[in-house]
Design an enzyme around this catalytic site. Structure first.
Site, PDB file in Angstrom:
ATOM      1  N   LYS A   9       0.948  -1.154   0.106  1.00 11.05           N
ATOM      2  CA  LYS A   9      -0.002  -0.128   0.114  1.00 11.05           C
ATOM      3  C   LYS A   9       0.681   1.384  -0.083  1.00 11.05           C
ATOM      4  O   LYS A   9       1.536   1.676   1.000  1.00 11.05           O
ATOM      5  CB  LYS A   9      -0.936   0.043   1.134  1.00 11.05           C
ATOM      6  CG  LYS A   9      -2.325   0.656   1.084  1.00 11.05           C
ATOM      7  CD  LYS A   9      -2.280   2.225   0.910  1.00 11.05           C
ATOM      8  CE  LYS A   9      -1.874   2.956   2.136  1.00 11.05           C
ATOM      9  NZ  LYS A   9      -1.837   4.551   1.775  1.00 11.05           N
ATOM     10  N   GLU A  32       9.305   1.277  10.946  1.00  9.50           N
ATOM     11  CA  GLU A  32      10.471   2.116  10.755  1.00  9.50           C
ATOM     12  C   GLU A  32       9.876   3.379  10.650  1.00  9.50           C
ATOM     13  O   GLU A  32       8.990   3.815   9.808  1.00  9.50           O
ATOM     14  CB  GLU A  32      10.988   1.762   9.295  1.00  9.50           C
ATOM     15  CG  GLU A  32      12.567   2.435   9.384  1.00  9.50           C
ATOM     16  CD  GLU A  32      12.569   3.826   8.559  1.00  9.50           C
ATOM     17  OE1 GLU A  32      12.464   4.708   9.204  1.00  9.50           O
ATOM     18  OE2 GLU A  32      12.758   3.842   7.251  1.00  9.50           O
ATOM     19  N   CYS A  39      13.150  10.332   7.675  1.00 11.42           N
ATOM     20  CA  CYS A  39      13.142  10.004   9.137  1.00 11.42           C
ATOM     21  C   CYS A  39      14.229  10.149   9.912  1.00 11.42           C
ATOM     22  O   CYS A  39      14.258  10.326  10.953  1.00 11.42           O
ATOM     23  CB  CYS A  39      12.305   8.699   9.113  1.00 11.42           C
ATOM     24  SG  CYS A  39      13.214   7.561   7.967  1.00 11.42           S
ATOM     25  N   GLU A  84       9.433  15.809  15.715  1.00 12.79           N
ATOM     26  CA  GLU A  84       9.790  15.574  14.409  1.00 12.79           C
ATOM     27  C   GLU A  84       8.959  16.603  13.675  1.00 12.79           C
ATOM     28  O   GLU A  84       7.946  16.540  13.748  1.00 12.79           O
ATOM     29  CB  GLU A  84       9.493  14.173  14.016  1.00 12.79           C
ATOM     30  CG  GLU A  84      10.117  13.884  12.602  1.00 12.79           C
ATOM     31  CD  GLU A  84       9.996  12.428  12.102  1.00 12.79           C
ATOM     32  OE1 GLU A  84       8.773  12.043  12.381  1.00 12.79           O
ATOM     33  OE2 GLU A  84      10.716  11.817  11.591  1.00 12.79           O
TER      34      GLU A  84
END
Ligand code: ADP
Length: 541
Positions: A239, A314, A348, A445
């Site tokens: 996906k 992750e 990331c 973040e």
């Protein structure tokens, strides 16, 4: 100066042409694609030429790829993707949901249980995976154009990084297909004195794997996920992110061309809350692998509890990049800029917390701010562009919101800090100083081109500060003192520590997170563990 510290400029050196593949068979006449972008309000118009296949690909409605067939969503629904450089519609894509996910899972199950895939030798499997890598290389230009259109990244970066890394990943994993091994184990069973046993382990594929990927490296993330899953003999329902659905669909067609049997990889585009959630919760899925935000990672882990499917994650990061006074200042400055600004900070593992030893702080931070101000923003197809737009209006809103909160909390903006222009989703490369550890811009973040900088005094202090985060994905260390570098590297709780470089990725190098940055590793032989079950077989002789 290392490759990583000159990443942007190095990639630009590869950006030689905007009229690709003219001489290639089947490429056909080139088509023109006009776009506008610019800095400081000026809106230069550039006209580049798309590969004919790419032009046709985005020009017609894209379907789902299930059981080797291109099909519409059962609901008949579609959604539009937008070009982040302009905010204008780019392509129309079938919108899969739970029903389509179920069909794809059933196709993957059939391919796993009964199909030619399950009967193939490891060597045959490996050769198909290698061919996928080669076909990606052959179609480098097409994939690069799709990534730039869909994600906004500079074409030079997609050409030099995303596409070659994806091709290499498949070739690296192809080699592992023939090297999945178990052990023979000598037993000493205390309650069976004198008995002899032949005991051994085998590694087997887990089965049907669901994979949910993000939009920052659409093709590469698909490769990281698909490569090890296929090398170990699993079947997959993938996906892609709704913002960037195109390259995975293009890859699906290439996989079929490489000889991958029907149903082994199925691609279902759609939204996270519908298609993604259905995949994570599906009882017919034996393992789910996810890359994305920590917030959604938690939802995936919860959704997996129904049938206790295996999970690898992750997730996010707030990675410290640490510069000591004895580092080569130019390399450290360029490296710190690359650490945060590569891929517009939408990594990331972006080096989003810059810590500089106090007596070098002003010099290094001023140097990074100077680079930030010099980075050329623009449409990814323009030859000089060093940084493209953020991926979406939503992302632009998030990053802008962080800057507002930083200002309100008293941080000082040394460079950037604002949206660029009013067309597309451009945000200026930004350097923030005068921060406190409790500020949102330091703790959370941002996932944009925004770095917070702070000074430190000692190794003990910086080891504690670096680890003062719920995340643990990556870290950078800049120093000429090799003992100090390794001593600090062992103290940092993160899955990757780069010394005198940053953003170095290789198919052989495992990548993943400590703490809330994830579960398990991608790439390297470590990735194979996430896609295999270990069976112990014990025979009495
Ligand atoms: P971002 O916030 O940066 O878009 P996300 O973590 O939301 O990152 O998205 C990464 C991937 O996870 C995308 O493919 C997205 O569709 C998917 N996703 C989002 N929400 C869910 C959910 N509730 N369940 C499963 N997948 C999801």
């Amino acid at each position: 100066m290392g490759v990583c510290s000159t990443w942007l400029r190095m990639c630009l050196a590869h950006n030689t042409k905007l009229v690709p593949n003219q001489g290639e068979a089947n490429a056909g006449p080139a088509s023109t694609y006009a776009r506008k972008s610019g800095r400081n309000g000026e809106q230069p118009v550039s006209t580049a030429t798309l590969d004919k296949r790419v032009h046709d690909f985005i020009g017609s409605r894209r379907q789902l790829f299930i059981d080797g067939q291109l099909v519409d969503a059962k609901s008949g629904k579609t959604f539009e993707t937008l070009n982040p450089a302009t905010g204008e519609p780019l392509a129309t894509v079938a919108e899969g949901d739970a029903v389509d996910i179920d069909l794809a899972v059933r196709a993957a199950r059939r391919a796993f249980e009964d199909g030619p895939w399950s009967r193939m030798t490891p060597s045959e499997r490996g050769r198909i995976i290698w061919r996928i890598g080669d076909l990606i290389s052959e179609r480098l230009e097409e994939f690069a154009e799709l990534e730039t259109l869909d994600n906004g990244k500079p074409l030079a970066i997609a050409r030099a990084a995303d596409v070659p890394l994806a091709a290499e990943l498949f070739r690296y994993m192809a080699g592992w297909a023939t090297k999945i091994e178990g052990n023979t184990i000598a037993l000493s069973v205390p309650y069976a004195p004198g008995a002899e046993f032949h005991a051994y382990t085998v590694r087997e594929p887990i089965g049907v794997v669901g994979q949910i990927i993000p939009w920052n490296f659409p093709l590469l993330m698909a490769a990281w996920k698909l490569g090890p899953a296929l090398a170990t003999g699993n079947t997959v329902v993938l996906k892609p992110a709704e913002q960037t659905p195109l390259s995975a669909l293009y890859l699906a067609e290439i996989m079929a061309e490489a000889g991958l049997p029907d149903g082994v990889v199925n691609v279902v585009n759609g939204f996270g809350e519908t298609a993604g959630a259905a995949l994570a919760a599906h009882d017919g899925v034996d393992k789910i692998a996810f890359t994305g935000s920590t917030e959604v990672g938690r939802l995936i882990a919860k959704a997996a509890t129904g049938n206790l499917k295996k999970v690898s994650l992750e997730l996010g990061g707030k990675s410290p990049n640490i510069v000591f006074s004895d580092a080569d200042p130019q390399a450290a400055i360029a490296g710190a800029a690359n650490a945060i600004f590569f891929n517009h900070g939408q990594c990331c593992v972006a080096g989003s917390r810059l810590y500089v030893e106090a007596d070098s702080f002003d010099e290094v931070v001023a140097g990074v701010a100077e680079i930030a101000k010099s980075i050329k923003l623009g449409d990814g197809f323009e030859g000089e562009t060093e940084m493209g737009p953020l991926v979406s209006d939503e992302q632009l809103g998030k990053v802008s919101g962080f800057l507002d909160s930083g200002r309100e909390e008293g941080a000082k903006i040394l460079a950037g800090g604002h949206r660029e222009g009013d067309r597309g989703y451009f945000f200026q490369p930004t350097v923030i100083a005068d921060t406190r550890p409790d500020m949102r811009v330091v703790k959370e973040e941002i996932f944009g081109p925004v770095v917070v900088a702070a000074p430190f005094q000692s190794l003990d202090e910086i080891a504690a500060t670096a680890n003062d985060s719920p995340y643990g994905l990556g870290a950078g260390i800049w120093t000429k003192d090799i003992s100090k570098a390794h001593a600090l590297a062992t103290r940092i709780r993160a899955g990757t520590v780069w010394i005198n470089c940053y953003n170095i990725f290789d198919a052989a190098l495992p990548f993943g997170g400590y703490k809330q940055s994830g579960w398990g590793r991608e790439m390297g032989h470590e990735a194979l563990e996430a896609y295999t079950e270990v069976k112990a077989i014990c025979a009495q002789l």
